[in-house]
Write a protein that holds these residues in place. Sequence first.
Motif, PDB file in Angstrom:
ATOM      1  N   TYR A 515      55.048  58.103 -89.559  1.00 27.51           N
ATOM      2  CA  TYR A 515      54.997  59.158 -88.536  1.00 27.51           C
ATOM      3  C   TYR A 515      53.558  59.583 -88.245  1.00 27.51           C
ATOM      4  CZ  TYR A 515      60.073  59.886 -88.434  1.00 27.51           C
ATOM      5  OH  TYR A 515      61.429  59.730 -88.256  1.00 27.51           O
ATOM      6  N   SER A 516      52.692  59.532 -89.263  1.00 30.77           N
ATOM      7  CA  SER A 516      51.288  59.885 -89.058  1.00 30.77           C
ATOM      8  C   SER A 516      50.622  58.924 -88.086  1.00 30.77           C
ATOM      9  CB  SER A 516      50.535  59.858 -90.397  1.00 30.77           C
ATOM     10  OG  SER A 516      50.993  60.875 -91.248  1.00 30.77           O
ATOM     11  N   MET A 517      50.908  57.644 -88.230  1.00 28.88           N
ATOM     12  CA  MET A 517      50.334  56.651 -87.322  1.00 28.88           C
ATOM     13  C   MET A 517      50.837  56.864 -85.899  1.00 28.88           C
ATOM     14  SD  MET A 517      48.209  54.937 -89.055  1.00 28.88           S
ATOM     15  CE  MET A 517      47.908  53.659 -87.832  1.00 28.88           C
ATOM     16  N   ILE A 518      52.106  57.181 -85.758  1.00 30.33           N
ATOM     17  CA  ILE A 518      52.668  57.431 -84.420  1.00 30.33           C
ATOM     18  C   ILE A 518      51.965  58.611 -83.772  1.00 30.33           C
ATOM     19  CG2 ILE A 518      54.745  58.175 -83.183  1.00 30.33           C
ATOM     20  CD1 ILE A 518      56.388  56.613 -85.238  1.00 30.33           C
ATOM     21  N   ALA A 519      51.746  59.700 -84.541  1.00 26.87           N
ATOM     22  CA  ALA A 519      51.079  60.884 -83.995  1.00 26.87           C
ATOM     23  C   ALA A 519      49.633  60.575 -83.619  1.00 26.87           C
ATOM     24  CB  ALA A 519      51.120  62.019 -85.012  1.00 26.87           C
ATOM     25  N   MET A 520      48.934  59.817 -84.480  1.00 32.09           N
ATOM     26  CA  MET A 520      47.533  59.511 -84.240  1.00 32.09           C
ATOM     27  C   MET A 520      47.343  58.778 -82.914  1.00 32.09           C
ATOM     28  SD  MET A 520      44.422  59.645 -85.689  1.00 32.09           S
ATOM     29  CE  MET A 520      44.631  59.701 -87.472  1.00 32.09           C
ATOM     30  N   VAL A 521      48.269  57.871 -82.583  1.00 29.84           N
ATOM     31  CA  VAL A 521      48.132  57.073 -81.375  1.00 29.84           C
ATOM     32  C   VAL A 521      48.913  57.678 -80.209  1.00 29.84           C
ATOM     33  CG1 VAL A 521      48.570  54.805 -80.341  1.00 29.84           C
ATOM     34  CG2 VAL A 521      47.788  54.986 -82.726  1.00 29.84           C
ATOM     35  N   GLY A 522      50.102  58.171 -80.488  1.00 29.31           N
ATOM     36  CA  GLY A 522      51.002  58.600 -79.420  1.00 29.31           C
ATOM     37  C   GLY A 522      50.602  59.887 -78.737  1.00 29.31           C
ATOM     38  N   VAL A 523      50.085  60.876 -79.490  1.00 33.19           N
ATOM     39  CA  VAL A 523      49.748  62.168 -78.894  1.00 33.19           C
ATOM     40  C   VAL A 523      48.640  62.033 -77.855  1.00 33.19           C
ATOM     41  CG1 VAL A 523      48.788  64.458 -79.356  1.00 33.19           C
ATOM     42  CG2 VAL A 523      50.589  63.543 -80.816  1.00 33.19           C
ATOM     43  N   PRO A 524      47.495  61.436 -78.173  1.00 31.02           N
ATOM     44  CA  PRO A 524      46.471  61.298 -77.130  1.00 31.02           C
ATOM     45  C   PRO A 524      46.902  60.359 -76.007  1.00 31.02           C
ATOM     46  CG  PRO A 524      45.799  60.174 -79.134  1.00 31.02           C
ATOM     47  CD  PRO A 524      47.006  60.963 -79.479  1.00 31.02           C
ATOM     48  N   GLY A 525      47.694  59.345 -76.322  1.00 30.48           N
ATOM     49  CA  GLY A 525      48.153  58.446 -75.276  1.00 30.48           C
ATOM     50  C   GLY A 525      49.034  59.155 -74.261  1.00 30.48           C
ATOM     51  N   PHE A 526      49.885  60.052 -74.712  1.00 28.13           N
ATOM     52  CA  PHE A 526      50.784  60.783 -73.807  1.00 28.13           C
ATOM     53  C   PHE A 526      50.040  61.862 -73.031  1.00 28.13           C
ATOM     54  CE2 PHE A 526      53.642  64.436 -73.143  1.00 28.13           C
ATOM     55  CZ  PHE A 526      54.549  63.848 -72.268  1.00 28.13           C
ATOM     56  N   LEU A 527      49.011  62.471 -73.652  1.00 27.91           N
ATOM     57  CA  LEU A 527      48.329  63.618 -73.047  1.00 27.91           C
ATOM     58  C   LEU A 527      47.070  63.246 -72.268  1.00 27.91           C
ATOM     59  CD1 LEU A 527      48.684  66.236 -75.930  1.00 27.91           C
ATOM     60  CD2 LEU A 527      50.105  65.984 -73.892  1.00 27.91           C
ATOM     61  N   GLY A 528      46.746  61.997 -72.184  1.00 26.61           N
ATOM     62  CA  GLY A 528      45.627  61.611 -71.308  1.00 26.61           C
ATOM     63  C   GLY A 528      44.451  60.974 -71.993  1.00 26.61           C
ATOM     64  N   GLY A 529      44.372  61.027 -73.319  1.00 24.99           N
ATOM     65  CA  GLY A 529      43.320  60.322 -74.028  1.00 24.99           C
ATOM     66  C   GLY A 529      41.979  61.008 -74.069  1.00 24.99           C
ATOM     67  N   SER A 530      41.883  62.297 -73.774  1.00 24.83           N
ATOM     68  CA  SER A 530      40.611  63.008 -73.834  1.00 24.83           C
ATOM     69  C   SER A 530      40.220  63.247 -75.290  1.00 24.83           C
ATOM     70  CB  SER A 530      40.709  64.343 -73.099  1.00 24.83           C
ATOM     71  OG  SER A 530      41.588  65.220 -73.783  1.00 24.83           O
ATOM     72  N   ALA A 531      38.983  63.728 -75.480  1.00 22.67           N
ATOM     73  CA  ALA A 531      38.507  64.013 -76.835  1.00 22.67           C
ATOM     74  C   ALA A 531      39.344  65.104 -77.491  1.00 22.67           C
ATOM     75  CB  ALA A 531      37.030  64.423 -76.788  1.00 22.67           C
ATOM     76  N   ASP A 532      39.736  66.112 -76.703  1.00 16.30           N
ATOM     77  CA  ASP A 532      40.568  67.192 -77.252  1.00 16.30           C
ATOM     78  C   ASP A 532      41.919  66.674 -77.723  1.00 16.30           C
ATOM     79  OD1 ASP A 532      38.587  68.998 -76.793  1.00 16.30           O
ATOM     80  OD2 ASP A 532      39.556  70.007 -75.103  1.00 16.30           O
ATOM     81  N   THR A 533      42.522  65.777 -76.934  1.00 15.14           N
ATOM     82  CA  THR A 533      43.842  65.265 -77.308  1.00 15.14           C
ATOM     83  C   THR A 533      43.764  64.356 -78.530  1.00 15.14           C
ATOM     84  OG1 THR A 533      43.662  63.401 -75.765  1.00 15.14           O
ATOM     85  CG2 THR A 533      44.665  65.447 -74.939  1.00 15.14           C
ATOM     86  N   LYS A 534      42.656  63.640 -78.671  1.00 17.55           N
ATOM     87  CA  LYS A 534      42.475  62.799 -79.859  1.00 17.55           C
ATOM     88  C   LYS A 534      42.345  63.667 -81.102  1.00 17.55           C
ATOM     89  CE  LYS A 534      40.333  58.917 -77.420  1.00 17.55           C
ATOM     90  NZ  LYS A 534      39.091  58.121 -77.220  1.00 17.55           N
ATOM     91  N   ALA A 535      41.622  64.779 -80.968  1.00 15.48           N
ATOM     92  CA  ALA A 535      41.488  65.703 -82.102  1.00 15.48           C
ATOM     93  C   ALA A 535      42.838  66.319 -82.457  1.00 15.48           C
ATOM     94  CB  ALA A 535      40.478  66.799 -81.763  1.00 15.48           C
ATOM     95  N   LEU A 536      43.628  66.619 -81.426  1.00 13.49           N
ATOM     96  CA  LEU A 536      44.964  67.170 -81.664  1.00 13.49           C
ATOM     97  C   LEU A 536      45.839  66.162 -82.386  1.00 13.49           C
ATOM     98  CD1 LEU A 536      47.113  69.361 -81.230  1.00 13.49           C
ATOM     99  CD2 LEU A 536      47.567  68.370 -78.970  1.00 13.49           C
ATOM    100  N   GLY A 537      45.839  64.894 -81.921  1.00 12.20           N
ATOM    101  CA  GLY A 537      46.644  63.857 -82.567  1.00 12.20           C
ATOM    102  C   GLY A 537      46.226  63.626 -83.997  1.00 12.20           C
ATOM    103  N   SER A 538      44.920  63.686 -84.250  1.00  8.53           N
ATOM    104  CA  SER A 538      44.424  63.488 -85.610  1.00  8.53           C
ATOM    105  C   SER A 538      44.865  64.616 -86.532  1.00  8.53           C
ATOM    106  CB  SER A 538      42.895  63.391 -85.583  1.00  8.53           C
ATOM    107  OG  SER A 538      42.378  63.267 -86.888  1.00  8.53           O
TER     108      SER A 538
END
Length: 588
Positions: A515-538
């Motif tokens: 599930y951690s891997m899914i969140a790391m990749v899936g959250v920024p991918g769904f939200l647009g891939g910005s730096a903020d979304t990558k930090a959120l996914g991490s």
Amino acid sequence: MPRRSKALFLSAVSFAALVGLAPLGTKLATEWVVAQLARQAGATVADISADPFTGRVTLGGLALPVGTGSLAVGKVALSGGFALFPPAQAAEDVTLENVSLTFGPATYRIARVEVAGSSLDRAGLQAIFDGSSAGEPLAARFAKLSATSATMPEVQFEQSLTFGSVTTTSKGRYENVVARDIVDGRAALITVERASTTTTTEDAAKPASGEQTLAEKPSETSATMGVFEVHDVDLAFLIRQYTEGAGTGPNPPVRVYGPFKLSGVSQITRQGTQDISKVEISEISGDGFTGHLSEKPWLSLIENLKREFGDANASDSTQPDQAFDMLHSLGDMMSSIDSGAAAIKGISVEQIMPQPVKFQIGAFEMGFSREAPAQGASPLYPAQGGVRFAFDKIAFSLPQDAKADMTQHLIAMGYKDLSLSLAFEGRLNEAGEELVINDFSLSGENMGKATVSALLGNVTDDLLSTDEAVRQTAIMGLTAKNLAVTVQNGGFFDRLFSELAAQQNKTPDALKTEYSMIAMVGVPGFLGGSADTKALGSAIARFIAKPGELDVKAVAKDPAGFGLADYGATGGRPADILEQLEISAEAK
């Protein structure tokens, strides 16, 4: 008879006649003065009797208007101040019999009131029936009165309210009511030994009794209460709140009453002859209440509520307007409260019909203050002023035969009993038209806690407008300036991953890694891939791997906030929405 002896005899006869007539003159004078004072104050007295030797005056059938209500007293016995042989004491003991007081829909009946050490001598009478200040409000006249104590062995009340086709009638009885150390209309302490009430509710629109189902039968709620005490009660100001509006003069806050405590409340509700529910409360206590006069008298506002919801023929189209009229009336009453706090402890609720349910609440707390409370104030008050309420430890058992998916999942995770707590604290920044939510949280024993704080903009009075178009415009104008969410794991996520892993024949650690891997990749991918979304996914990925605490914050880039109009402009696309926000996230 010698001339000198004859003169002495005539003098003796004349003196005897004067002595005999003096009591009659004093009696008539006293009765005339009291009648004039009563008339000038707007009161009526059916009978006045004065004892010329002691100065004792008895009033029968006294009636006095009180705002929109009335006060009736069958008999009052007190000193009138005109006495041939006045008593030595300065204070007076006063007895009132068959007192009836009507305030709006409520009527109070008191068989006997015994007032000790009262200032109700002739000066006291003047304070109530003051002819030199005719038209002076009752509260102002009452504020002039003092007494050592006022004892009422029994107080009965009855109230009837009709809203549409539904009529609610309440009857009650208070025993051994005592007010002590009354000075200028303020009592240092009021106590009630015990009380009982009965409230019946009937709906005229429901079928006749022979055709009624259990749910359609009249309901009756009976309650008993133990000892009640309240300190520092401003009785005169309470009368003002019910009978006077604020007007245009000064309207400073007044400490209406101080700390209070009620012990042992028991309540049972029946539908027909069937018990429906039972409630037990161990204690109700509080810090007191400070307020000022509302725009209209409380009695007037109560009458407005009756009128607005008493029309059984009101159409569906008028009901929303009635609801907002009621909100305005209630809002006017609430706006007169400057501060107050109370706690209800040891609540036990049992629902018997239609479905058996039992739960307990450790405590319900509520506090309100227009300003930040002083240092050392009760913790019931919100720290920055505003409103605070909290439910502590709402405890209940989950039904083992429950069909709801959520309940089944909780039982599978090992939760047979739940103990939940809910809290809210916020304030209105009127100058900035902002609603500040400092804390809105839900927590559970062996589960964890979720907390939300936020700042909303464009919060105006138009949100409560009776005009629907104005309300809708105000709603569309609301904005969110910032939002913060904190999730703290207290065992819930550990049990959740264990249950999910067992269903998939995996270990909890393996499932967390997946599930951690899914969140790391899936959250920024769904939200647009910005730096903020990558930090959120991490951050989410780290929380899943090792559940502890997750903090997420969103701040609108526009100082005015992010509103519904802004959302509409994005078309609901996550990437476009996040372009207008600054996102930060941290896992601990």
